[in-house]
Design a protein around this motif. Structure first.
Motif, PDB file in Angstrom:
ATOM      1  N   GLN A 106       0.847  -1.199   0.000  1.00  0.00           N
ATOM      2  CA  GLN A 106       0.000   0.000   0.000  1.00  0.00           C
ATOM      3  C   GLN A 106       0.879   1.245   0.000  1.00  0.00           C
ATOM      4  OE1 GLN A 106      -2.357  -0.682   3.525  1.00  0.00           O
ATOM      5  NE2 GLN A 106      -3.811  -1.968   2.419  1.00  0.00           N
ATOM      6  N   GLU A 107       0.572   2.175  -0.894  1.00  0.00           N
ATOM      7  CA  GLU A 107       1.404   3.364  -1.034  1.00  0.00           C
ATOM      8  C   GLU A 107       1.520   4.157   0.255  1.00  0.00           C
ATOM      9  OE1 GLU A 107       2.097   7.212  -3.958  1.00  0.00           O
ATOM     10  OE2 GLU A 107       0.180   6.149  -4.044  1.00  0.00           O
ATOM     11  N   ASP A 108       0.430   4.281   1.025  1.00  0.00           N
ATOM     12  CA  ASP A 108       0.498   5.082   2.248  1.00  0.00           C
ATOM     13  C   ASP A 108       1.401   4.446   3.311  1.00  0.00           C
ATOM     14  OD1 ASP A 108      -1.394   3.070   2.547  1.00  0.00           O
ATOM     15  OD2 ASP A 108      -2.897   4.343   3.483  1.00  0.00           O
ATOM     16  N   VAL A 109       1.624   3.152   3.253  1.00  0.00           N
ATOM     17  CA  VAL A 109       2.583   2.498   4.141  1.00  0.00           C
ATOM     18  C   VAL A 109       3.996   2.669   3.576  1.00  0.00           C
ATOM     19  CG1 VAL A 109       3.361   0.274   5.086  1.00  0.00           C
ATOM     20  CG2 VAL A 109       0.915   0.838   5.057  1.00  0.00           C
ATOM     21  N   ALA A 110       4.187   2.324   2.309  1.00  0.00           N
ATOM     22  CA  ALA A 110       5.518   2.363   1.697  1.00  0.00           C
ATOM     23  C   ALA A 110       6.145   3.758   1.755  1.00  0.00           C
ATOM     24  CB  ALA A 110       5.442   1.885   0.246  1.00  0.00           C
ATOM     25  N   ARG A 111       5.371   4.792   1.544  1.00  0.00           N
ATOM     26  CA  ARG A 111       5.935   6.140   1.464  1.00  0.00           C
ATOM     27  C   ARG A 111       6.435   6.667   2.809  1.00  0.00           C
ATOM     28  NH1 ARG A 111       4.233  10.052  -1.133  1.00  0.00           N
ATOM     29  NH2 ARG A 111       4.337  11.766   0.304  1.00  0.00           N
ATOM     30  N   MET A 112       6.074   5.996   3.907  1.00  0.00           N
ATOM     31  CA  MET A 112       6.559   6.421   5.224  1.00  0.00           C
ATOM     32  C   MET A 112       7.796   5.638   5.652  1.00  0.00           C
ATOM     33  SD  MET A 112       4.905   8.970   6.070  1.00  0.00           S
ATOM     34  CE  MET A 112       3.459   9.814   5.449  1.00  0.00           C
ATOM     35  N   THR A 113       8.347   4.830   4.720  1.00  0.00           N
ATOM     36  CA  THR A 113       9.566   4.069   5.001  1.00  0.00           C
ATOM     37  C   THR A 113      10.671   4.508   4.043  1.00  0.00           C
ATOM     38  OG1 THR A 113       9.218   2.248   3.436  1.00  0.00           O
ATOM     39  CG2 THR A 113       8.099   2.079   5.577  1.00  0.00           C
ATOM     40  N   THR A 114      11.888   4.190   4.416  1.00  0.00           N
ATOM     41  CA  THR A 114      13.005   4.480   3.510  1.00  0.00           C
ATOM     42  C   THR A 114      13.171   3.392   2.468  1.00  0.00           C
ATOM     43  OG1 THR A 114      14.547   3.425   5.047  1.00  0.00           O
ATOM     44  CG2 THR A 114      14.319   5.834   5.195  1.00  0.00           C
ATOM     45  N   SER A 115      12.791   2.147   2.796  1.00  0.00           N
ATOM     46  CA  SER A 115      13.229   1.022   1.970  1.00  0.00           C
ATOM     47  C   SER A 115      12.160   0.276   1.191  1.00  0.00           C
ATOM     48  CB  SER A 115      13.977   0.024   2.847  1.00  0.00           C
ATOM     49  OG  SER A 115      13.135  -0.460   3.866  1.00  0.00           O
ATOM     50  N   ILE A 116      10.885   0.524   1.438  1.00  0.00           N
ATOM     51  CA  ILE A 116       9.850  -0.229   0.720  1.00  0.00           C
ATOM     52  C   ILE A 116       9.536   0.488  -0.592  1.00  0.00           C
ATOM     53  CG2 ILE A 116       7.495  -1.121   0.725  1.00  0.00           C
ATOM     54  CD1 ILE A 116       7.659  -1.230   3.791  1.00  0.00           C
ATOM     55  N   PRO A 117       9.755  -0.172  -1.729  1.00  0.00           N
ATOM     56  CA  PRO A 117       9.419   0.446  -3.011  1.00  0.00           C
ATOM     57  C   PRO A 117       7.912   0.405  -3.258  1.00  0.00           C
ATOM     58  CG  PRO A 117      10.384  -1.721  -3.368  1.00  0.00           C
ATOM     59  CD  PRO A 117      10.388  -1.482  -1.889  1.00  0.00           C
ATOM     60  N   HIS A 118       7.448   1.351  -4.055  1.00  0.00           N
ATOM     61  CA  HIS A 118       6.049   1.318  -4.492  1.00  0.00           C
ATOM     62  C   HIS A 118       5.991   1.663  -5.968  1.00  0.00           C
ATOM     63  CE1 HIS A 118       1.738   1.252  -4.100  1.00  0.00           C
ATOM     64  NE2 HIS A 118       1.721   2.262  -4.939  1.00  0.00           N
ATOM     65  N   PRO A 119       5.389   0.813  -6.790  1.00  0.00           N
ATOM     66  CA  PRO A 119       4.762  -0.449  -6.386  1.00  0.00           C
ATOM     67  C   PRO A 119       5.804  -1.480  -5.959  1.00  0.00           C
ATOM     68  CG  PRO A 119       4.657  -0.171  -8.773  1.00  0.00           C
ATOM     69  CD  PRO A 119       5.255   1.082  -8.222  1.00  0.00           C
ATOM     70  N   LEU A 120       5.362  -2.410  -5.143  1.00  0.00           N
ATOM     71  CA  LEU A 120       6.224  -3.466  -4.624  1.00  0.00           C
ATOM     72  C   LEU A 120       6.525  -4.453  -5.746  1.00  0.00           C
ATOM     73  CD1 LEU A 120       7.379  -4.151  -1.809  1.00  0.00           C
ATOM     74  CD2 LEU A 120       5.365  -5.565  -1.427  1.00  0.00           C
ATOM     75  N   PRO A 121       7.784  -4.606  -6.130  1.00  0.00           N
ATOM     76  CA  PRO A 121       8.096  -5.517  -7.243  1.00  0.00           C
ATOM     77  C   PRO A 121       7.917  -6.980  -6.858  1.00  0.00           C
ATOM     78  CG  PRO A 121      10.079  -4.341  -6.512  1.00  0.00           C
ATOM     79  CD  PRO A 121       8.959  -3.915  -5.625  1.00  0.00           C
ATOM     80  N   PRO A 122       7.579  -7.817  -7.822  1.00  0.00           N
ATOM     81  CA  PRO A 122       7.466  -9.256  -7.553  1.00  0.00           C
ATOM     82  C   PRO A 122       8.776  -9.789  -6.976  1.00  0.00           C
ATOM     83  CG  PRO A 122       6.666  -8.741  -9.757  1.00  0.00           C
ATOM     84  CD  PRO A 122       7.309  -7.483  -9.220  1.00  0.00           C
ATOM     85  N   GLY A 123       8.663 -10.607  -5.963  1.00  0.00           N
ATOM     86  CA  GLY A 123       9.843 -11.228  -5.360  1.00  0.00           C
ATOM     87  C   GLY A 123      10.510 -10.405  -4.270  1.00  0.00           C
ATOM     88  N   ALA A 124      10.145  -9.144  -4.118  1.00  0.00           N
ATOM     89  CA  ALA A 124      10.814  -8.281  -3.130  1.00  0.00           C
ATOM     90  C   ALA A 124      10.584  -8.774  -1.705  1.00  0.00           C
ATOM     91  CB  ALA A 124      10.352  -6.836  -3.279  1.00  0.00           C
ATOM     92  N   THR A 125       9.360  -9.154  -1.393  1.00  0.00           N
ATOM     93  CA  THR A 125       9.056  -9.605  -0.030  1.00  0.00           C
ATOM     94  C   THR A 125       9.727 -10.944   0.254  1.00  0.00           C
ATOM     95  OG1 THR A 125       6.969  -8.410  -0.062  1.00  0.00           O
ATOM     96  CG2 THR A 125       7.193 -10.142   1.584  1.00  0.00           C
ATOM     97  N   GLU A 126       9.693 -11.844  -0.711  1.00  0.00           N
ATOM     98  CA  GLU A 126      10.352 -13.139  -0.526  1.00  0.00           C
ATOM     99  C   GLU A 126      11.842 -12.943  -0.256  1.00  0.00           C
ATOM    100  OE1 GLU A 126      10.784 -17.463  -2.729  1.00  0.00           O
ATOM    101  OE2 GLU A 126      10.195 -15.731  -3.930  1.00  0.00           O
ATOM    102  N   ALA A 127      12.495 -12.070  -1.012  1.00  0.00           N
ATOM    103  CA  ALA A 127      13.923 -11.796  -0.819  1.00  0.00           C
ATOM    104  C   ALA A 127      14.172 -11.167   0.551  1.00  0.00           C
ATOM    105  CB  ALA A 127      14.438 -10.888  -1.939  1.00  0.00           C
ATOM    106  N   PHE A 128      13.286 -10.268   0.965  1.00  0.00           N
ATOM    107  CA  PHE A 128      13.408  -9.626   2.278  1.00  0.00           C
ATOM    108  C   PHE A 128      13.324 -10.666   3.395  1.00  0.00           C
ATOM    109  CE2 PHE A 128      11.144  -7.758   5.931  1.00  0.00           C
ATOM    110  CZ  PHE A 128      12.099  -6.826   6.333  1.00  0.00           C
ATOM    111  N   ILE A 129      12.360 -11.560   3.307  1.00  0.00           N
ATOM    112  CA  ILE A 129      12.206 -12.598   4.330  1.00  0.00           C
ATOM    113  C   ILE A 129      13.438 -13.496   4.362  1.00  0.00           C
ATOM    114  CG2 ILE A 129      10.891 -14.672   4.967  1.00  0.00           C
ATOM    115  CD1 ILE A 129       8.365 -13.165   3.922  1.00  0.00           C
ATOM    116  N   LEU A 130      13.941 -13.885   3.203  1.00  0.00           N
ATOM    117  CA  LEU A 130      15.139 -14.733   3.163  1.00  0.00           C
ATOM    118  C   LEU A 130      16.342 -14.026   3.786  1.00  0.00           C
ATOM    119  CD1 LEU A 130      14.735 -16.413  -0.348  1.00  0.00           C
ATOM    120  CD2 LEU A 130      14.407 -17.459   1.917  1.00  0.00           C
TER     121      LEU A 130
END
Length: 181
Positions: free
Chosen positions: A36-60
């Motif tokens: 969600q853009e309103d969440v991502a824009r309040m962080t330094t590191s979350i891209p918006h839109p969130l690219p495929p695979g970004a969350t999986e890589a973050f968890i790993l």
């Protein structure tokens, strides 16, 4: 309830949630909230839109033994809430120095969840930190209130790059000296 702790991080219990290490099954909820853009824009590191695979890589990355950031899910399932309501983490900066960062899913804003998660992490002090730093974007006064309500002291103004905004954004910087044990 047994939590599948994958990494050497403690599980910390609070009244409304537990802070627990990330697991692969968290990907869907993290994608939903962090996407969600309103969440991502309040962080330094979350891209918006969130690219495929970004969350999986973050968890790993969060599950590796040589990580520099310990990340916990704010899991409310014990209280009938979502398994992931947000994330909170500590990034190692130097010996005894860490930076705290957190985000809360928009549906849980203004519920005291962020303050409770920060207080829980401070009380546990899982990395044995002597000082915790934090910075928030100046257009996010709610996050600044979380820090001041948790005992952080204002240090000054700075700026940080926001991936989702593709720009440097003015910040307020805070610190908390931990009690000596």
């Amino acid at each position: 309830m047994k939590l599948d702790t994958i990494v050497n991080q403690p599980v910390m219990e609070a009244e409304r949630f537990v802070l627990r290490p990330l697991r692969r099954s968290d990907q869907g909820l993290i994608d939903m909230y962090a996407g969600q853009e309103d969440v991502a824009r309040m962080t330094t590191s979350i891209p918006h839109p969130l690219p495929p695979g970004a969350t999986e890589a973050f968890i790993l990355r969060a599950q590796t033994e040589d990580r520099v950031e310990d990340v916990w899910a704010i899991d409310g399932s014990q209280d009938g809430q979502a398994e992931v309501m947000g994330l909170i983490g500590l990034t190692r900066v130097d010996t005894g120095l860490v930076e705290i960062g957190y985000w809360i899913g928009a549906g849980f804003w203004n519920t005291g969840l962020a303050s409770a998660a920060v207080r829980t992490l401070i009380a546990a002090n899982p990395l044995g930190s002597t000082t915790i730093f934090a910075s928030v974007f100046q257009d996010n006064p709610a996050s600044a209130r979380v820090l001041t309500n948790c005992g952080f002291e204002y240090l000054g103004d700075a700026e940080s790059f926001s991936v989702s905004r593709d720009a440097n954004v003015p910040t307020w910087t805070y610190s908390l000296k931990m009690a000596e044990t």
